[in-house]
Design an enzyme around this catalytic site. Sequence first.
Site, PDB file in Angstrom:
ATOM      1  N   ARG A 167      32.966  33.105  31.552  1.00 42.14           N
ATOM      2  CA  ARG A 167      33.213  34.348  31.601  1.00 42.14           C
ATOM      3  C   ARG A 167      34.580  34.855  31.255  1.00 42.14           C
ATOM      4  NH1 ARG A 167      29.866  37.894  34.177  1.00 42.14           N
ATOM      5  NH2 ARG A 167      31.353  38.897  35.052  1.00 42.14           N
ATOM      6  N   ARG A 171      44.369  32.334  27.100  1.00 41.31           N
ATOM      7  CA  ARG A 171      44.747  32.717  25.973  1.00 41.31           C
ATOM      8  C   ARG A 171      46.348  32.182  25.866  1.00 41.31           C
ATOM      9  NH1 ARG A 171      43.421  38.176  27.395  1.00 41.31           N
ATOM     10  NH2 ARG A 171      41.146  38.626  26.588  1.00 41.31           N
ATOM     11  N   ARG A 243      24.730  35.690  46.942  1.00 42.89           N
ATOM     12  CA  ARG A 243      25.676  35.888  47.799  1.00 42.89           C
ATOM     13  C   ARG A 243      25.785  37.579  47.949  1.00 42.89           C
ATOM     14  NH1 ARG A 243      28.050  31.899  50.170  1.00 42.89           N
ATOM     15  NH2 ARG A 243      30.111  32.478  49.803  1.00 42.89           N
ATOM     16  N   ARG A 273      39.539  38.845  46.907  1.00 44.66           N
ATOM     17  CA  ARG A 273      40.286  39.637  46.156  1.00 44.66           C
ATOM     18  C   ARG A 273      40.384  40.962  46.966  1.00 44.66           C
ATOM     19  NH1 ARG A 273      36.171  40.892  40.926  1.00 44.66           N
ATOM     20  NH2 ARG A 273      34.510  41.327  42.341  1.00 44.66           N
ATOM     21  N   GLU A 294      37.867  41.824  50.095  1.00 43.57           N
ATOM     22  CA  GLU A 294      36.577  41.392  49.463  1.00 43.57           C
ATOM     23  C   GLU A 294      36.284  40.111  50.352  1.00 43.57           C
ATOM     24  OE1 GLU A 294      35.532  42.439  45.703  1.00 43.57           O
ATOM     25  OE2 GLU A 294      34.201  40.696  45.580  1.00 43.57           O
ATOM     26  N   TYR A 342      23.296  36.638  36.403  1.00 45.69           N
ATOM     27  CA  TYR A 342      24.314  37.296  36.462  1.00 45.69           C
ATOM     28  C   TYR A 342      24.612  38.140  35.384  1.00 45.69           C
ATOM     29  CZ  TYR A 342      29.349  36.832  37.823  1.00 45.69           C
ATOM     30  OH  TYR A 342      30.656  36.843  38.095  1.00 45.69           O
ATOM     31  N   ASP A 344      26.375  41.346  33.358  1.00 40.86           N
ATOM     32  CA  ASP A 344      27.133  42.632  33.374  1.00 40.86           C
ATOM     33  C   ASP A 344      26.634  43.913  33.242  1.00 40.86           C
ATOM     34  OD1 ASP A 344      29.481  41.292  34.145  1.00 40.86           O
ATOM     35  OD2 ASP A 344      29.970  40.832  32.193  1.00 40.86           O
TER      36      ASP A 344
HETATM   37  N1  UDP Z   1      37.094  33.210  39.064  1.00 42.60           N
HETATM   38  C1  UDP Z   1      38.135  32.168  39.782  1.00 42.60           C
HETATM   39  N2  UDP Z   1      39.559  32.502  40.134  1.00 42.60           N
HETATM   40  C2  UDP Z   1      39.692  33.829  39.697  1.00 42.60           C
HETATM   41  C3  UDP Z   1      38.899  34.534  38.786  1.00 42.60           C
HETATM   42  C4  UDP Z   1      37.388  34.397  38.840  1.00 42.60           C
HETATM   43  O1  UDP Z   1      37.882  31.112  40.231  1.00 42.60           O
HETATM   44  O2  UDP Z   1      40.839  34.463  39.977  1.00 42.60           O
HETATM   45  C5  UDP Z   1      35.914  32.363  38.904  1.00 42.60           C
HETATM   46  C6  UDP Z   1      34.902  32.595  40.096  1.00 42.60           C
HETATM   47  O3  UDP Z   1      34.244  31.578  39.873  1.00 42.60           O
HETATM   48  C7  UDP Z   1      34.220  33.842  39.708  1.00 42.60           C
HETATM   49  C8  UDP Z   1      34.265  33.452  37.970  1.00 42.60           C
HETATM   50  O4  UDP Z   1      35.309  32.921  37.728  1.00 42.60           O
HETATM   51  O5  UDP Z   1      32.898  33.999  40.165  1.00 42.60           O
HETATM   52  C9  UDP Z   1      33.811  34.826  37.172  1.00 42.60           C
HETATM   53  O6  UDP Z   1      34.957  35.932  37.558  1.00 42.60           O
HETATM   54  P1  UDP Z   1      34.841  37.349  37.353  1.00 42.60           P
HETATM   55  O7  UDP Z   1      36.195  37.744  37.627  1.00 42.60           O
HETATM   56  O8  UDP Z   1      33.902  37.710  36.057  1.00 42.60           O
HETATM   57  O9  UDP Z   1      33.676  37.858  38.578  1.00 42.60           O
HETATM   58  P2  UDP Z   1      33.270  39.091  38.873  1.00 42.60           P
HETATM   59  O10 UDP Z   1      34.178  40.231  39.136  1.00 42.60           O
HETATM   60  O11 UDP Z   1      31.890  39.232  38.063  1.00 42.60           O
HETATM   61  O12 UDP Z   1      32.841  38.741  40.495  1.00 42.60           O
END
Ligand code: UDP
Length: 366
Positions: A167, A171, A243, A273, A294, A342, A344
């Site tokens: 996901r 870059r 979850r 986060r 969160e 999962y 979007d």
């Molecule tokens: N992830 C991570 N570190 C980060 C951000 C994301 O390990 O700083 C991993 C984590 O397993 C997460 C996945 O990447 O569930 C997808 O991240 P995304 O930001 O797409 O998650 P969402 O916002 O859908 O919870």
Amino acid sequence: MAGAGFSCAVIARELAEQGYTVEVFERRNHVAGNCHSERDPKTGVMVHIYGPHIFHTDDEEVWNYVNRFVEFKPYVNRVKATTRGQIFSLPINLHTINQFFGRTFSPKEAEEFIGAQADLSIVDPQTFEEQALRFVGKDLYEAFFKGYTEKQWGISPQELPASILKRLPVRFNYNDNYFFHRYQGMPLEGYTTLVERVLNHPNIKVHLSTSFEREMISRFDHVFYSGPVDGFYGYDIGRLPYRTLDFEVFRDEGDVQGCAVMNYCEASVPYTRITEHKHFSPWEEHKGSICYREFSRACGPDDIPYYPISHVSGNELLEQYQKRASSEKKVTFVGRLGMYRYMDMDVTIRAALDTVREFVSYVGRK
Ligand code: UDP
């Protein structure tokens, strides 16, 4: 319709426009499911009540669809991450790499450098961890992904599929847009207004605070069910793992963290986060600010399910439920929970549009 999130709202609208009469049952007191947004009475800030949602897509039809109902403001998701006592830019980009390794690489040099960190013995990565070690190497994996992922999913990255990490882009330039997609934005008046407008049609009747029960199926020609697939069957062969999230809310004046989303990647920090909601509406001005800290944990029977958990080794229980679900003649399972996927928001809308087309081509227009 059982549920009033994006899936059922879009299906309801499409059917209503084709002459069907639709009833929507939503057990919460609002539409839009976990995308629900609402103004905080204390600060006036538009809050993503169930956590941050940023609309992004490459699907032109879906983008045009949502723009039919509300105005979208341009919004680019730029995420920051705290780890090892520093603030970095996410997704991993040239700035992150240069800062993390204390270098001044050009794009080409960075690509070569990260290429040398990669574990090339992993040919076809299947797990989250293999994908990380193959494409970003051990150091970046451990600093940015390992701890966050363990907190977020409650299982080891060795048990999660590579698709979860896919996901996120990596870059070798300074583009810090979190998403690859062509279209990205934020609904001016929030997601709930968007879903309310999708549902605003003379052929649609919405019942809030009303659960859909299986006994009600006989009253309808067909049911679209966006609740948890295991819940539909009363969890009779067991519960699928999800979850859930807890949010610790705090308010302050001014700008608290300077960005909408700050990830905390280390396992030693208990939360994943912090979201400062006012930054999702940069066109608005508010003196006060509301933030969500969160926390992710296993979803219990009375909790709201957020994320279906996919295991790299598959899920036998899910297969059994899906087999039963696909043999239902009068019920179609849709959405993140109904399909246990999962997805979007844009993928959910795409799936809803496809589902309704298939349904109408099979059953016919009214
Ligand atoms: N992830 C991570 N570190 C980060 C951000 C994301 O390990 O700083 C991993 C984590 O397993 C997460 C996945 O990447 O569930 C997808 O991240 P995304 O930001 O797409 O998650 P969402 O916002 O859908 O919870």
